[in-house]
Design a protein around this motif. Structure first.
Motif, PDB file in Angstrom:
ATOM      1  N   ILE A  91       6.320   3.744  -1.383  1.00  0.00           N
ATOM      2  CA  ILE A  91       5.842   4.756  -2.323  1.00  0.00           C
ATOM      3  C   ILE A  91       5.875   4.123  -3.709  1.00  0.00           C
ATOM      4  O   ILE A  91       6.932   3.674  -4.166  1.00  0.00           O
ATOM      5  N   CYS A  92       4.710   4.089  -4.369  1.00  0.00           N
ATOM      6  CA  CYS A  92       4.633   3.439  -5.680  1.00  0.00           C
ATOM      7  C   CYS A  92       5.390   4.248  -6.737  1.00  0.00           C
ATOM      8  O   CYS A  92       5.672   5.432  -6.558  1.00  0.00           O
ATOM      9  N   GLU A  93       5.705   3.569  -7.853  1.00  0.00           N
ATOM     10  CA  GLU A  93       6.450   4.206  -8.939  1.00  0.00           C
ATOM     11  C   GLU A  93       5.781   5.460  -9.471  1.00  0.00           C
ATOM     12  O   GLU A  93       6.441   6.463  -9.718  1.00  0.00           O
ATOM     13  N   SER A  94       4.460   5.408  -9.641  1.00  0.00           N
ATOM     14  CA  SER A  94       3.779   6.559 -10.229  1.00  0.00           C
ATOM     15  C   SER A  94       3.801   7.760  -9.287  1.00  0.00           C
ATOM     16  O   SER A  94       3.995   8.894  -9.736  1.00  0.00           O
ATOM     17  N   CYS A  95       3.620   7.547  -7.991  1.00  0.00           N
ATOM     18  CA  CYS A  95       3.692   8.659  -7.034  1.00  0.00           C
ATOM     19  C   CYS A  95       5.113   9.201  -6.939  1.00  0.00           C
ATOM     20  O   CYS A  95       5.313  10.420  -6.878  1.00  0.00           O
ATOM     21  N   GLU A  96       6.081   8.324  -6.948  1.00  0.00           N
ATOM     22  CA  GLU A  96       7.479   8.763  -6.903  1.00  0.00           C
ATOM     23  C   GLU A  96       7.785   9.649  -8.103  1.00  0.00           C
ATOM     24  O   GLU A  96       8.352  10.740  -7.958  1.00  0.00           O
ATOM     25  N   ALA A  97       7.373   9.208  -9.290  1.00  0.00           N
ATOM     26  CA  ALA A  97       7.625   9.984 -10.509  1.00  0.00           C
ATOM     27  C   ALA A  97       6.913  11.331 -10.461  1.00  0.00           C
ATOM     28  O   ALA A  97       7.484  12.360 -10.843  1.00  0.00           O
ATOM     29  N   GLU A  98       5.674  11.348  -9.978  1.00  0.00           N
ATOM     30  CA  GLU A  98       4.926  12.600  -9.892  1.00  0.00           C
ATOM     31  C   GLU A  98       5.564  13.556  -8.891  1.00  0.00           C
ATOM     32  O   GLU A  98       5.657  14.757  -9.131  1.00  0.00           O
ATOM     33  N   MET A  99       6.028  13.037  -7.767  1.00  0.00           N
ATOM     34  CA  MET A  99       6.671  13.889  -6.762  1.00  0.00           C
ATOM     35  C   MET A  99       7.939  14.526  -7.319  1.00  0.00           C
ATOM     36  O   MET A  99       8.193  15.706  -7.085  1.00  0.00           O
TER      37      MET A  99
ATOM     38  N   CYS B 239       0.847  -1.196   0.000  1.00  0.00           N
ATOM     39  CA  CYS B 239       0.000   0.000   0.000  1.00  0.00           C
ATOM     40  C   CYS B 239       0.887   1.252   0.000  1.00  0.00           C
ATOM     41  O   CYS B 239       1.714   1.439   0.886  1.00  0.00           O
ATOM     42  N   CYS B 240       0.685   2.093  -0.996  1.00  0.00           N
ATOM     43  CA  CYS B 240       1.454   3.337  -1.145  1.00  0.00           C
ATOM     44  C   CYS B 240       1.013   4.352  -0.096  1.00  0.00           C
ATOM     45  O   CYS B 240      -0.180   4.606   0.067  1.00  0.00           O
ATOM     46  N   ILE B 241       1.978   4.945   0.597  1.00  0.00           N
ATOM     47  CA  ILE B 241       1.675   5.937   1.624  1.00  0.00           C
ATOM     48  C   ILE B 241       1.162   7.250   1.021  1.00  0.00           C
ATOM     49  O   ILE B 241       0.533   8.047   1.698  1.00  0.00           O
ATOM     50  N   ILE B 242       1.379   7.453  -0.267  1.00  0.00           N
ATOM     51  CA  ILE B 242       0.940   8.682  -0.925  1.00  0.00           C
ATOM     52  C   ILE B 242      -0.488   8.552  -1.453  1.00  0.00           C
ATOM     53  O   ILE B 242      -1.369   9.316  -1.090  1.00  0.00           O
ATOM     54  N   CYS B 243      -0.727   7.547  -2.320  1.00  0.00           N
ATOM     55  CA  CYS B 243      -2.040   7.431  -2.969  1.00  0.00           C
ATOM     56  C   CYS B 243      -2.971   6.429  -2.290  1.00  0.00           C
ATOM     57  O   CYS B 243      -4.173   6.408  -2.568  1.00  0.00           O
ATOM     58  N   GLY B 244      -2.422   5.577  -1.430  1.00  0.00           N
ATOM     59  CA  GLY B 244      -3.242   4.608  -0.712  1.00  0.00           C
ATOM     60  C   GLY B 244      -3.628   3.379  -1.511  1.00  0.00           C
ATOM     61  O   GLY B 244      -4.345   2.518  -1.018  1.00  0.00           O
ATOM     62  N   GLN B 245      -3.122   3.266  -2.741  1.00  0.00           N
ATOM     63  CA  GLN B 245      -3.438   2.109  -3.576  1.00  0.00           C
ATOM     64  C   GLN B 245      -2.383   1.025  -3.408  1.00  0.00           C
ATOM     65  O   GLN B 245      -1.237   1.310  -3.083  1.00  0.00           O
ATOM     66  N   GLU B 246      -2.783  -0.213  -3.651  1.00  0.00           N
ATOM     67  CA  GLU B 246      -1.833  -1.310  -3.600  1.00  0.00           C
ATOM     68  C   GLU B 246      -1.163  -1.451  -4.957  1.00  0.00           C
ATOM     69  O   GLU B 246      -1.832  -1.527  -5.982  1.00  0.00           O
ATOM     70  N   LYS B 247       0.158  -1.463  -4.934  1.00  0.00           N
ATOM     71  CA  LYS B 247       0.956  -1.549  -6.160  1.00  0.00           C
ATOM     72  C   LYS B 247       2.090  -2.544  -5.945  1.00  0.00           C
ATOM     73  O   LYS B 247       2.462  -2.857  -4.825  1.00  0.00           O
ATOM     74  N   GLU B 248       2.640  -2.997  -7.061  1.00  0.00           N
ATOM     75  CA  GLU B 248       3.740  -3.963  -7.002  1.00  0.00           C
ATOM     76  C   GLU B 248       5.114  -3.303  -6.976  1.00  0.00           C
ATOM     77  O   GLU B 248       6.033  -3.808  -6.355  1.00  0.00           O
ATOM     78  N   PHE B 249       5.247  -2.179  -7.687  1.00  0.00           N
ATOM     79  CA  PHE B 249       6.569  -1.597  -7.874  1.00  0.00           C
ATOM     80  C   PHE B 249       6.663  -0.212  -7.264  1.00  0.00           C
ATOM     81  O   PHE B 249       5.737   0.587  -7.363  1.00  0.00           O
ATOM     82  N   GLY B 250       7.812   0.045  -6.652  1.00  0.00           N
ATOM     83  CA  GLY B 250       8.045   1.337  -6.037  1.00  0.00           C
ATOM     84  C   GLY B 250       9.267   1.285  -5.148  1.00  0.00           C
ATOM     85  O   GLY B 250      10.111   0.402  -5.283  1.00  0.00           O
TER      86      GLY B 250
ATOM     87  N   PHE C 262       2.087  16.307  -0.954  1.00  0.00           N
ATOM     88  CA  PHE C 262       3.203  15.360  -0.927  1.00  0.00           C
ATOM     89  C   PHE C 262       4.022  15.518   0.351  1.00  0.00           C
ATOM     90  O   PHE C 262       4.408  14.529   0.971  1.00  0.00           O
ATOM     91  N   ILE C 263       4.286  16.743   0.748  1.00  0.00           N
ATOM     92  CA  ILE C 263       5.048  16.995   1.981  1.00  0.00           C
ATOM     93  C   ILE C 263       4.315  16.400   3.184  1.00  0.00           C
ATOM     94  O   ILE C 263       4.919  15.735   4.029  1.00  0.00           O
ATOM     95  N   HIS C 264       3.016  16.632   3.258  1.00  0.00           N
ATOM     96  CA  HIS C 264       2.214  16.095   4.360  1.00  0.00           C
ATOM     97  C   HIS C 264       2.281  14.568   4.398  1.00  0.00           C
ATOM     98  O   HIS C 264       2.475  13.974   5.471  1.00  0.00           O
TER      99      HIS C 264
END
Length: 61
Positions: A27-35, A8-19, A48-50
């Motif tokens: 932190i999932c790959e997509s949130c990391e890239a967006e940050m 579970c990603c701490i940013i988006c709350g979705q379950e992902k495989e990669f990050g 993101f800071i919060h």
């Protein structure tokens, strides 16, 4: 054959495989890239800071 682990990603709350994992939080790959692409003047930057502060709060709790 090894199964993928979903976390579970701490940013988006979705379950992902990669990050990435920071301390014990995922932190999932997509949130990391967006940050990484988010400018400090962007309205999403404070969100993101919060979310990232939660890593340190949970570690020190």
């Amino acid at each position: 054959m090894e199964e993928s682990v979903r976390q579970c990603c701490i940013i988006c709350g979705q379950e992902k495989e990669f990050g990435i994992t920071i301390i014990s939080e995922f932190i999932c790959e997509s949130c990391e890239a967006e940050m990484v692409r988010t400018d400090v003047k962007d309205e999403k930057y404070p969100f993101f800071i919060h979310q990232l502060k939660r890593i340190w709060v949970q570690k020190n709790a």
